[in-house]
Scaffold this motif. Structure first.
Motif, PDB file in Angstrom:
ATOM      1  N   ASP A 194       0.841  -1.214   0.000  1.00  0.00           N
ATOM      2  CA  ASP A 194       0.000   0.000   0.000  1.00  0.00           C
ATOM      3  C   ASP A 194       0.870   1.257   0.000  1.00  0.00           C
ATOM      4  OD1 ASP A 194      -2.023   1.810   0.002  1.00  0.00           O
ATOM      5  OD2 ASP A 194      -2.825   1.267   1.981  1.00  0.00           O
ATOM      6  N   ILE A 205      -0.641   2.152 -11.752  1.00  0.00           N
ATOM      7  CA  ILE A 205      -1.855   1.636 -11.109  1.00  0.00           C
ATOM      8  C   ILE A 205      -2.255   2.584  -9.980  1.00  0.00           C
ATOM      9  CG2 ILE A 205      -2.867  -0.261  -9.767  1.00  0.00           C
ATOM     10  CD1 ILE A 205      -1.007  -2.189 -11.140  1.00  0.00           C
ATOM     11  N   LYS A 206      -3.539   2.889  -9.930  1.00  0.00           N
ATOM     12  CA  LYS A 206      -4.047   3.709  -8.837  1.00  0.00           C
ATOM     13  C   LYS A 206      -5.273   3.028  -8.235  1.00  0.00           C
ATOM     14  CE  LYS A 206      -3.238   7.812  -8.479  1.00  0.00           C
ATOM     15  NZ  LYS A 206      -3.335   9.286  -8.368  1.00  0.00           N
ATOM     16  N   PHE A 207      -5.324   3.003  -6.892  1.00  0.00           N
ATOM     17  CA  PHE A 207      -6.511   2.405  -6.255  1.00  0.00           C
ATOM     18  C   PHE A 207      -6.842   3.168  -4.983  1.00  0.00           C
ATOM     19  CE2 PHE A 207      -2.816  -0.132  -4.921  1.00  0.00           C
ATOM     20  CZ  PHE A 207      -2.897  -0.029  -3.548  1.00  0.00           C
ATOM     21  N   SER A 235      -7.091   4.276  -1.443  1.00  0.00           N
ATOM     22  CA  SER A 235      -6.197   3.998  -0.320  1.00  0.00           C
ATOM     23  C   SER A 235      -6.087   5.264   0.513  1.00  0.00           C
ATOM     24  CB  SER A 235      -4.822   3.597  -0.861  1.00  0.00           C
ATOM     25  OG  SER A 235      -3.793   3.942   0.055  1.00  0.00           O
ATOM     26  N   SER A 264      -8.001   8.826  -5.260  1.00  0.00           N
ATOM     27  CA  SER A 264      -8.558   7.699  -6.031  1.00  0.00           C
ATOM     28  C   SER A 264      -9.828   7.181  -5.377  1.00  0.00           C
ATOM     29  CB  SER A 264      -7.532   6.565  -6.101  1.00  0.00           C
ATOM     30  OG  SER A 264      -6.389   6.956  -6.828  1.00  0.00           O
ATOM     31  N   LYS A 324     -10.538   1.846  -8.632  1.00  0.00           N
ATOM     32  CA  LYS A 324      -9.260   1.353  -9.163  1.00  0.00           C
ATOM     33  C   LYS A 324      -9.162   1.745 -10.623  1.00  0.00           C
ATOM     34  CE  LYS A 324      -6.055  -2.476  -9.290  1.00  0.00           C
ATOM     35  NZ  LYS A 324      -5.833  -3.931  -9.106  1.00  0.00           N
ATOM     36  N   HIS A 325      -8.035   2.334 -10.999  1.00  0.00           N
ATOM     37  CA  HIS A 325      -7.863   2.745 -12.390  1.00  0.00           C
ATOM     38  C   HIS A 325      -6.386   2.814 -12.726  1.00  0.00           C
ATOM     39  CE1 HIS A 325      -7.494   6.532 -10.151  1.00  0.00           C
ATOM     40  NE2 HIS A 325      -6.931   7.076 -11.221  1.00  0.00           N
ATOM     41  N   TYR A 326      -6.100   3.132 -13.967  1.00  0.00           N
ATOM     42  CA  TYR A 326      -4.717   3.295 -14.388  1.00  0.00           C
ATOM     43  C   TYR A 326      -4.519   4.744 -14.794  1.00  0.00           C
ATOM     44  CZ  TYR A 326      -5.033  -1.816 -14.737  1.00  0.00           C
ATOM     45  OH  TYR A 326      -5.234  -3.149 -14.476  1.00  0.00           O
ATOM     46  N   GLN A 367     -11.311   8.833 -13.896  1.00  0.00           N
ATOM     47  CA  GLN A 367     -11.881   7.810 -13.010  1.00  0.00           C
ATOM     48  C   GLN A 367     -13.306   7.445 -13.421  1.00  0.00           C
ATOM     49  OE1 GLN A 367     -10.682   7.638  -8.837  1.00  0.00           O
ATOM     50  NE2 GLN A 367      -9.662   9.619  -9.092  1.00  0.00           N
ATOM     51  N   LYS A 376     -16.157  -0.518 -15.286  1.00  0.00           N
ATOM     52  CA  LYS A 376     -16.432  -1.436 -14.176  1.00  0.00           C
ATOM     53  C   LYS A 376     -17.916  -1.821 -14.137  1.00  0.00           C
ATOM     54  CE  LYS A 376     -16.168  -1.451  -9.097  1.00  0.00           C
ATOM     55  NZ  LYS A 376     -15.776  -0.624  -7.936  1.00  0.00           N
ATOM     56  N   GLU A 407     -13.612  -4.727 -11.376  1.00  0.00           N
ATOM     57  CA  GLU A 407     -12.654  -3.653 -11.630  1.00  0.00           C
ATOM     58  C   GLU A 407     -11.445  -4.171 -12.412  1.00  0.00           C
ATOM     59  OE1 GLU A 407     -10.439  -3.825  -7.239  1.00  0.00           O
ATOM     60  OE2 GLU A 407     -11.713  -2.133  -7.755  1.00  0.00           O
TER      61      GLU A 407
END
Lengths: 290, 290, 290
Positions: B53, B82-84, B86, B92, B95-97, C275, C282, C288
């Motif tokens: 994390d 990668i982004k999620f 947190s 964010s 979850k995405h890129y 996003q 999604k 996801e």
């Protein structure tokens, strides 16, 4: 019999190639099959080191030794790279592939000895070897080419990426990829396998061009309705279907019966009508094109 | 420990790469793992911005700050994109890129800060982003390269077409594609993923090279019959199986136990016999090669 | 309305293309649809020889003949190569493809006659023909180009290898591959189909960009939660989702209602947040990103 080059710098073959896969039979019948083929214009013979448990090249070679003038009337293809447990290969204890430089050179030279000839026209890597080292293959091919033992090189059962990867390491073209193609196994015409060969201006060879025997001559009620129109058997129509493809497929027939050799040879005289080609595909697919 | 370049113009790494994926642990253990790795010749460490994390780079960085001479004895790999959701990335919410120029540059610079270094040897795009704009990625890479913050670039989990598309926009080579490859997850050796890297003269890195823990050291009855012959555990044989591939796979091990690091390192001394390689594949596939 | 080139040497189109697929309707409505489209900046119209059982080009052509100034305000796309049994094509007795030189030239010239114009901006091979002879296609395209009847060429529904194979035979670029792409049919963004176009710097056109009607305007409870935020319908968001892709997708809408044309056109003004793009994916995928 129509003849054609596999690639502009490749060998010229008869459009129907005669396969020796099942020729682990008596020398007399092999001699008869060779003469029948040559008389009908089918001058190209397809071997592999392993056919007939490593015995078919030698039987064929006996005929060549007894008829020294035959060699110059034909083209010879053979393959290497598959190894399996056999009394004739006691060093193998599990089926595997070997495409090392040493093995390719040894196998090609052994094929020359078995076939009783000083050269083969085309040598194929029989299957894509996960351990294939393209630099070693390039060295083996270059050496065999330089000393005149093998005139051209190709592969068999390679995927498009395997073909392009190996090609990228070679200073001369792979002249074919011998694939399983038939009207019942037509996926290679749609999934990229044949596209990539056309992109490289290379003709495919087709093994099991009659679907491994599914498309025989004597289907009681012909599978293809246009049989009578063309005065052709299902087997002949199936070969004509392959021959119609713009990639210039070279079907490799596999029979031990001289009359079947003759029957197959006649397929090159059939020019299928465009709609008949699609109708035949519809019959085997059970649906029309999208 | 054998060392090798990923590409002729790429970085030279130890054949076994040490992954920091699970190193969200106390600094002392990380320090011990680093020393154990370096002493055994494993000088390359694999990170990602998101591991632990978003915390593992910082723990590793603390060790480097306390031991300033360590940095010059090692090569560092990290990843971005990668982004999620947190607590450490409150912006964010799904979850995405993100492979925009701004994010790649920001992420690489943040990794330098966390790792306590002025450069990483290799930066990877962590996953293929459907919104990846290759021109933006080229700009980001070029800027990071020009100011010496990142020495080389690559990708991870890219398909062959994604790799070739991005490469076509870059003025310098992608030097690796880090893929999931193991003897139990061997599809990349057959489906084109590794072929395309060999075509580009680029070595793959392999994540989960032990099948995500399926191939452990203490299998009561070794999976591979030749274990005693090589005096090797299943884990060591599995790594040796990858190392035998002609594409020069660099396995990335992922353990928190120093003794496992040492055990893995010894795999590079095992040279599997050709038939043993195919026998091992047969064991995991449940069938022999075609 | 944003305009963009399909390729640096290709035609410039409006980002939303208006499809005439369903326009086998009365001439007055077609005239109204044309004016509505042009007034909203949608200047590109997509046809095929076969739409409306070979009738839609002619209906459209009647409008052009009655309004001679319209032609210079628009770009025309049409297609060829599919043949099926129809009272208007009595020579066909089974659905098939024909990409012979003679048929391509005849079909393009017939489309000009039907459309009442002296040129089309773009001609596409409608489907990948297993019997496509790339040298014949190159000859047909070159002839049509030289005499000014077709300005640019492309394909539709081709796989990456089919695209690259045909391209390798042409002295000028294919400027598009028109594929089925929508947020519900997003595989082409992941399976190599769009990658290969990006590698060739070619923009995709997208047919059924609303999932064949699955993504309508009036879903009682909008599928996408951010609809109110963007003041947009599901249909508009779905088009905006395509427009956000870095490959520059040109959606081809297919409606017979002027108000829907206008609604679709407004999608180009929506710039989806990164996003939100992944959140929408999604929703349709049910999971996801990895």
């Amino acid at each position: 019999m129509e003849r054609k080059k596999l690639h502009k710098d490749g060998p010229e073959f008869s459009r129907i190639v005669v396969g020796a896969w099942r020729w682990n039979i008596d020398t007399e019948t092999v001699e008869k099959l060779i003469h029948t083929s040559l008389d009908a214009g089918m001058t190209t013979f397809d071997h592999a080191d392993i056919y007939g448990d490593h015995g078919n090249e030698e039987i064929f070679g006996r005929v060549l030794k007894n008829n020294p003038s035959l060699r110059q009337r034909m083209e010879l293809v053979t393959k290497c790279g598959i190894k399996f447990p056999s009394a004739h290969r006691p060093e193998s204890w599990v089926k595997h592939y070997n495409t090392s430089k040493a093995h390719i050179v040894w196998s090609a030279e052994n094929s020359l000895k078995m076939l009783g000839t000083d050269r083969v026209d085309l040598l194929l890597i029989h299957r894509p070897d996960p351990l294939l080292n393209p630099e070693e293959v390039a060295e083996a091919f270059s050496q065999l080419r330089q000393n005149g033992k093998v005139l051209h090189f190709g592969v068999s059962n390679f995927t498009p990426t395997q073909f392009e990867m190996l090609q990228s390491y070679l200073p001369f073209p792979l002249v074919t990829n011998q694939l399983e193609i038939s009207i019942t196994h037509h996926a290679p015409l749609f999934d990229g396998n044949v596209d990539v060969l056309m992109k490289h201006r290379v003709a495919p060879m087709a093994w099991s061009p009659l679907g491994g025997g599914k498309l025989v001559s004597e289907t009681p009620h012909g599978l293809f309705a246009k049989g009578p129109h063309y005065q052709a058997t299902d087997a002949q129509l199936s070969l004509a279907w392959l021959l119609r493809h713009p990639s210039s497929i070279f079907p490799v027939i596999g029979t031990t019966k001289p009359e079947r050799v003759i029957e197959s040879g006649k397929a090159v005289d059939i020019r299928l009508d465009l709609q008949d080609w699609f109708e035949m595909l519809k019959v085997v697919q059970g649906r029309e094109m999208p």
